[in-house]
Scaffold this active site. Structure first.
Site, mmCIF file in Angstrom:
data_model
loop_
_atom_site.group_PDB
_atom_site.id
_atom_site.type_symbol
_atom_site.label_atom_id
_atom_site.label_comp_id
_atom_site.label_asym_id
_atom_site.label_seq_id
_atom_site.Cartn_x
_atom_site.Cartn_y
_atom_site.Cartn_z
ATOM 1 N N GLU A 40 -0.105 18.983 7.419
ATOM 2 C CA GLU A 40 -1.870 18.347 6.945
ATOM 3 C C GLU A 40 -2.224 17.039 8.026
ATOM 4 O OE1 GLU A 40 -0.019 15.070 5.655
ATOM 5 O OE2 GLU A 40 0.837 17.618 5.429
ATOM 6 N N LEU A 88 0.796 -0.921 -0.337
ATOM 7 C CA LEU A 88 0.036 -0.190 0.172
ATOM 8 C C LEU A 88 0.719 0.881 -0.052
ATOM 9 C CD1 LEU A 88 -2.965 -0.895 2.309
ATOM 10 C CD2 LEU A 88 -3.121 -0.830 0.691
ATOM 11 N N SER A 146 2.002 25.272 0.807
ATOM 12 C CA SER A 146 3.677 25.368 1.491
ATOM 13 C C SER A 146 4.274 24.072 1.188
ATOM 14 C CB SER A 146 3.576 25.300 3.216
ATOM 15 O OG SER A 146 1.837 26.526 3.909
ATOM 16 N N LYS A 177 -3.059 8.138 9.431
ATOM 17 C CA LYS A 177 -2.829 9.051 8.459
ATOM 18 C C LYS A 177 -2.514 8.861 7.366
ATOM 19 C CE LYS A 177 0.287 12.543 7.393
ATOM 20 N NZ LYS A 177 1.419 13.014 7.711
ATOM 21 N N ARG A 200 -2.172 16.339 10.557
ATOM 22 C CA ARG A 200 -2.588 15.920 12.312
ATOM 23 C C ARG A 200 -4.206 17.211 12.064
ATOM 24 N NH1 ARG A 200 2.325 20.645 14.229
ATOM 25 N NH2 ARG A 200 3.096 18.806 12.577
ATOM 26 N N LYS A 225 6.103 21.917 -0.688
ATOM 27 C CA LYS A 225 7.649 21.075 -0.110
ATOM 28 C C LYS A 225 9.015 21.458 -1.182
ATOM 29 C CE LYS A 225 5.445 17.232 2.094
ATOM 30 N NZ LYS A 225 5.863 17.251 3.751
#
Length: 515
Positions: A355, A193, A281, A271, A357, A283
């Site tokens: 994101e 996965l 924002s 998550k 959290r 990366k």
């Protein structure tokens, strides 16, 4: 309210997943290869001592002539041993001393993996495996070590499938072998996965794969929900992350009922960001491809549920997996936006790359308020700060419960997939609750980044701040940050380069032993 409920009848696997999940657990012919273990100074294992004396002498002489010493992981492939398969991989187990069950299992895992890969490279397609120091460990190690992500390669480039079976086993040992295969298949499922590229593992495809894998199992029900349901549930934190992507979000619920009917469940939350660009924002481009694995927590939870259900453990477990992409677009959440989570708390989004959290906040509150578990554990590739703190050796655990920590620590030691306890302290809340416009901020300063993330998540566990609830009745909570352990840069023993699927086996072991 929109959702798909799947219990006994699973959807068909795609071509990709069929090639991933093709495994054969039965030996269809006499094995072409054999894996044996040998202790330091060439002391033989009990299985080898049971062989014909002439074979033992031949084996020992060949090992001596090759310069073997039996140190842990040392490999020799021998040929022409009488009455044995044509190729015999002998792997060192180290000192033959009184050691713990966990240490014996780890020795067997490493040795079986090294031997199995060596024989596969020699073209062997059917392998029998000596129990060595642990039959379960040997089963785990062989299947973990033979794992290869083949689905997207040309047929000529794929690693061949290899069948494995125990060399000798009693009826009592049969269950140990089967347990080892289940533990390894669960982790390999999580590996698959997490390793699958994001264009082949969107939120919808992840949900489909999980439903196909788990729904046929006994006592399992899989419910796949969509963003309309999340809107009805007022999951504003989760939905704020989904808005920048064209890929529809999903929320997967897995119910396993192996315990008593009215017994409180264990809750697992994973998550599931199937690709994390950072959103607005954004990366840096270097290594952004690894963010296909930002759903490693969801993968580990799905693998854990497969293992628990396959073992038919006598527990009730509910898993909640929020799935989405974090992408930049004209509809994406912007830095400075204020959103409202399911529990009514408002959050100022200072960094859209924090994101995980946000989606976990709503999933944790939903799981804790709806199902009232005795224990809730979330698993997430959450913070770069965890990589700096612990590297790739330990997964970090933040928990409000000493007893829960002890149980997780024991499970991690038993599986050699270890945890390290980190501080979950109320003082870290001060770093994220002084926003002029909202109840919380989704990030604080650089200091204690993993700790502020953990305390943020604890704010969404239902009932922890309710003074009318007795402390003994409050939910035991643990946040496991796997940012450092989600992938491996090299192959070593049963660890294969790529996404690791950790800490799937430790979570299964926790569920098996925590009662």
């Amino acid at each position: 309210m929109s959702f798909l409920r799947i219990s006994k009848n699973a959807t068909a696997l795609s071509k990709l997943s069929k090639s991933h999940f093709s495994t054969s657990l039965r030996m269809s012919q006499q094995p072409e290869g054999l894996i044996l273990g040998v202790y330091k100074d060439l002391n033989l294992t009990n299985s080898v001592k049971a062989l014909d004396e002439k074979v033992q002498i031949q084996l020992t002489e060949q090992l001596k002539n090759s310069g073997a010493t039996g140190k842990l992981g040392e490999l020799r492939v021998l040929y022409g041993l009488e009455n044995l398969p044509k190729q015999v991989a002998v792997v060192g187990l180290g000192k033959d001393a009184e050691v713990s069950v966990a240490e014996n299992m780890e020795k067997a895992r490493k040795a079986a993996a090294i031997g199995a890969r060596a024989l596969r490279e020699q073209g062997v397609k059917t392998i029998a495996i000596d129990a060595m120091s642990s039959l379960q460990g040997a089963a785990e190690g062989s299947k973990l070590g033979l794992y290869s992500f083949n689905g997207l390669k040309a047929p000529s480039s794929r690693k061949p499938l290899v069948e494995v079976t125990p060399f000798e086993q009693s009826e009592q040992e049969s269950s140990a072998w089967k347990s080892g295969l289940i533990f390894s298949e669960a982790q390999n499922f999580a590996r698959i996965l997490a390793e699958t590229p994001a264009n082949h593992m969107t939120p919808r495809l992840f949900a489909d794969q999980v439903a196909s894998k788990l729904s046929p199992l006994e006592n399992v029900e899989v419910i796949v929900r969509d963003s309309d349901w999340a809107e009805e549930m007022n999951m504003g934190a989760f939905l704020s992350v989904t808005r920048g992507s064209a890929a529809p979000a999903r929320f997967v619920e897995i119910h396993y009922k192996g315990g008593k009917e009215n017994e409180k469940p264990l809750a697992l939350v994973g998550k599931g960001v199937t690709f994390d660009s950072g959103g607005i924002s954004i990366k840096p481009s270097a290594n952004m491809h690894l963010m296909k694995g930002d759903m490693g927590g969801a993968a580990a939870v799905a693998g854990t549920m497969f293992g628990i259900a396959s073992l038919q453990l006598p527990v009730n477990v509910i898993a909640c997996i929020p799935l989405c992409e974090n992408m930049p677009s004209g509809t994406a959440t912007k830095p400075g936006d204020v959103i409202t989570a399911m529990n009514g708390k408002t959050i100022e989004v200072l960094n859209t790359d924090a994101e995980g959290r946000l989606i976990l906040a709503d999933a944790i509150y939903y799981a804790s308020s709806t199902f009232k578990p005795h224990t809730l554990i979330d698993v997430a590739t959450l913070t770069g700060a965890m990589v700096i703190a612990l590297g790739s050796v330990f997964s970090g655990v933040f928990t409000n419960s000493d007893s829960l920590w002890k149980q997780l620590d024991n499970a991690g030691q038993n599986t050699s997939d270890a945890f390290w306890r980190m501080p979950l302290h109320s003082d870290y809340l001060k770093l994220i609750n002084d926003s002029p416009v909202a109840d919380l901020m989704n990030v604080g300063s650089r200091a204690g980044g993993s700790c502020t993330a953990a305390i943020f998540l604890q704010e969404f566990v239902a009932g922890l701040d309710d003074e009318d609830i007795d402390e003994s009745e409050k939910i035991r909570f643990a946040h496991i940050d796997i940012a450092g352990t989600m992938d491996s840069g090299s192959t070593n023993g049963y660890t294969i380069k790529g996404m690791t699927g950790r800490p799937t086996r430790s979570l299964i072991e926790f569920a098996r032993t925590f009662q």
